[in-house]
Design an enzyme around this catalytic site. Structure first.
Site, PDB file in Angstrom:
ATOM      1  N   HIS A 273      -4.763  -9.213   3.367  1.00 32.45           N
ATOM      2  CA  HIS A 273      -5.094  -7.790   3.206  1.00 32.45           C
ATOM      3  C   HIS A 273      -6.255  -7.673   2.228  1.00 32.45           C
ATOM      4  CE1 HIS A 273      -4.625  -3.525   2.500  1.00 32.45           C
ATOM      5  NE2 HIS A 273      -3.634  -3.460   3.374  1.00 32.45           N
TER       6      HIS A 273
ATOM      7  N   ARG B 158      -7.651   4.070   1.695  1.00 29.19           N
ATOM      8  CA  ARG B 158      -8.910   4.124   2.463  1.00 29.19           C
ATOM      9  C   ARG B 158      -8.813   5.199   3.541  1.00 29.19           C
ATOM     10  NH1 ARG B 158      -9.383  -1.041   4.952  1.00 29.19           N
ATOM     11  NH2 ARG B 158      -7.386  -1.648   4.067  1.00 29.19           N
TER      12      ARG B 158
END
Ligand SMILES: Cc1cc2nc3c(=O)[nH]c(=O)nc-3n(C[C@H](O)[C@H](O)[C@H](O)COP(=O)(O)OP(=O)(O)OC[C@H]3O[C@@H](n4cnc5c(N)ncnc54)[C@H](O)[C@@H]3O)c2cc1C
Length: 467
Positions: free
Chosen positions: A251, A274
């Site tokens: 990740h 995000r």
């Protein structure tokens, strides 16, 4: 009637246990830890569902076909297993409704994560979705255990060390209790032990399949040592097989805690940060990637930046984005993982870049969002891009982290564990992160909690029906 023995008390084991009960069976759930929950309680972005009531309420048009297409694309043609992707995506809406209607979980908010073509990642208005979902199922199972008919039993500090087999059929488990005593238990077995994202032992699964990741930090709990992978492949007679074991998801956004920058275990900066508009910046204050891209691509771009000496990478949220994920951000701030800057000037000083350059990053991003210019990185989904530079910014230093293991036990779409010839091993089922092949080479955000629920429910039903 022997019970179904569920090994692992994360979301998948809990979903499976409830499914066994719903289909009239008896269940014993074992977990090696003193508390249930596994990695499931850590999940911070949400759970996917296509065609849900929450989406309808928010006027989001989606379908299981669109979710299937996104998942297939992300999985890659070499690794995609259409039967497993169909099971995942076609059961997604019913999984979400099951959590809402049967367990009262709030999944009313829907956001869009990288690699999805539409918003479909569900969470509630309260804290972390993994905890909200998993704790609701835990509480209900404890209530089931207290009922007089005794159809559910939970054993903690019970580490399963062996599967028992009579002929081809799996007939039970051997586990070590809290005192180190070995105990045998008879029943069909459902493996829900999670992944191997914390197995950094010298001869462990990461060393064997992805030695290049041994030095990376992880966001996995220390239970995630691939016990189920080993149990299923160590059967005395007909064994299960593992697939895609080198497909480990790194990740892009693990928090670097300034108080312990070298810690092996890190907190995850939720992908939702995000999704709500967080930008990724190099040390000169410029962007380098479409923040809404799939994890594998964002991670690859981050490695380039770090290796070119343009790090550290910062995740930067304006005040609107931070407000949209307020409970997450409050938590990260309280842990010292995020820092608040009063305005862009203060952030520019801290980064030792010019305010003009940093401001240009945000004004360009806004013009891409308004369609006035084309984003050089191909970004098409924008959220909260109208930043006021006089308002506060929340900022974190981030690094790639071992997150999720796509490889695992070979199963069919009915959660039967298969042998090397593709035949089901009688009496043996698996669900959740321990299974391999559902996500191919890249898992989409929000699809693992879904996998835990969908395949847990299927496995529980199959196991109960065969009791
Ligand atoms: C920080 C973080 C954030 C995440 N965020 C998201 C997200 O927002 N959305 C999403 O979809 N996914 C997310 N994921 C991934 C997701 O949380 C997991 O993949 C999923 O919860 C796995 O569920 P599981 O039930 O298969 O395994 P787990 O929840 O890990 O549970 C496995 C259980 O098995 C037990 N166990 C293991 N071995 C044995 C044994 N030998 N005997 C008995 N018990 C055993 C463990 O103690 C554990 O309780 C995140 C993961 C992490 C680490």
């Amino acid at each position: 009637m022997d019970p179904v023995i569920v090994v692992g008390g994360g979301l998948s084991g809990l979903s499976a246990a409830h499914s066994v009960l719903e289909h009239g069976g008896k269940v014993v759930l074992l977990d090696k830890k003193p508390a249930l929950g596994g990695n499931s309680v850590k999940a911070s972005s949400g759970i996917n569902g296509a065609g849900t009531q929450s989406q309808t309420r928010l006027n989001i048009s989606d379908s299981s076909q669109s979710f299937y297409d996104d998942t297939l694309k992300s999985a890659g043609s070499e690794h995609a297993r259409p039967n497993l992707i169909t099971a995942l995506t076609s059961n997604s809406a019913s999984a979400i409704e099951w959590l809402i209607n049967n367990f009262g979980v709030d999944l009313s908010l829907v956001s869009m994560l990288g690699g999805h073509s539409t918003p479909r990642t569900h969470r509630g208005t309260g804290g972390a979705p993994g905890w909200a979902i998993t704790s609701a199922l835990m509480k209900r199972l404890v209530a089931e255990e207290a009922k007089s008919e005794k159809r559910a039993n939970i054993l903690k500090n019970a580490k399963v060390v062996k599967l028992l087999q009579t002929g081809d059929k799996v007939t039970g488990v051997e586990y070590e209790d809290g005192q180190g005593q070995k105990v045998k238990l008879a029943g069909s077995v459902l493996i829900a032990t999670g992944g191997f994202g914390a197995d950094f032992s010298p001869a462990g699964l990461i060393a064997t399949h992805r030695a290049d990741l041994m030095q990376l930090p992880t966001v996995n709990g220390d239970h995630a040592t691939g016990d189920g992978h080993v149990l299923v492949t160590s059967l005395p007679s007909r064994s299960g097989v593992l697939i895609d074991m080198n497909q480990v998801q790194v990740h892009p956004t693990g928090f670097i805690d300034p108080a312990q920058p070298d810690a092996k275990t890190k907190f995850l900066a939720a992908e939702a940060l995000r999704g709500v508009g967080g930008l990724l910046l190099k040390n000169d204050g410029s962007r380098f990637v479409d923040e809404m891209e799939k994890r594998d691509l964002v991670t690859a771009k981050m490695w380039e930046v770090i290796q070119n000496g343009q790090g550290p990478v910062r995740l930067v949220l304006g005040v609107q984005a931070a407000t949209e994920l307020k409970s997450h951000c409050d938590f990260y701030l309280s842990k010292g993982l995020m820092k608040k800057f009063a305005n862009l000037q203060e952030l520019a000083e801290s980064m030792q870049v010019s305010l003009t350059d940093l401001h240009a990053t945000f004004t360009s991003h806004k013009s891409y969002a308004l369609g006035q210019e084309k984003d050089p990185f191909g970004k098409t989904h924008f959220h909260n891009s109208d930043i006021n530079i006089e308002e506060p910014f929340l900022v974190a230093l981030i690094t790639p982290v071992v997150h999720y293991t796509m490889g695992g036990v070979l199963v069919d779409e009915q959660a039967h564990v298969l042998d090397a010839s593709g035949k089901p091993i009688p009496g043996l089922y698996a669900s959740g992160e321990v299974i391999g092949g559902v996500h191919g080479k890249n898992r989409l955000g929000g699809s693992s909690l879904l996998e835990a629920v969908v395949f847990g429910r299927i496995a529980g039903e199959m196991a109960a029906r065969s009791q």
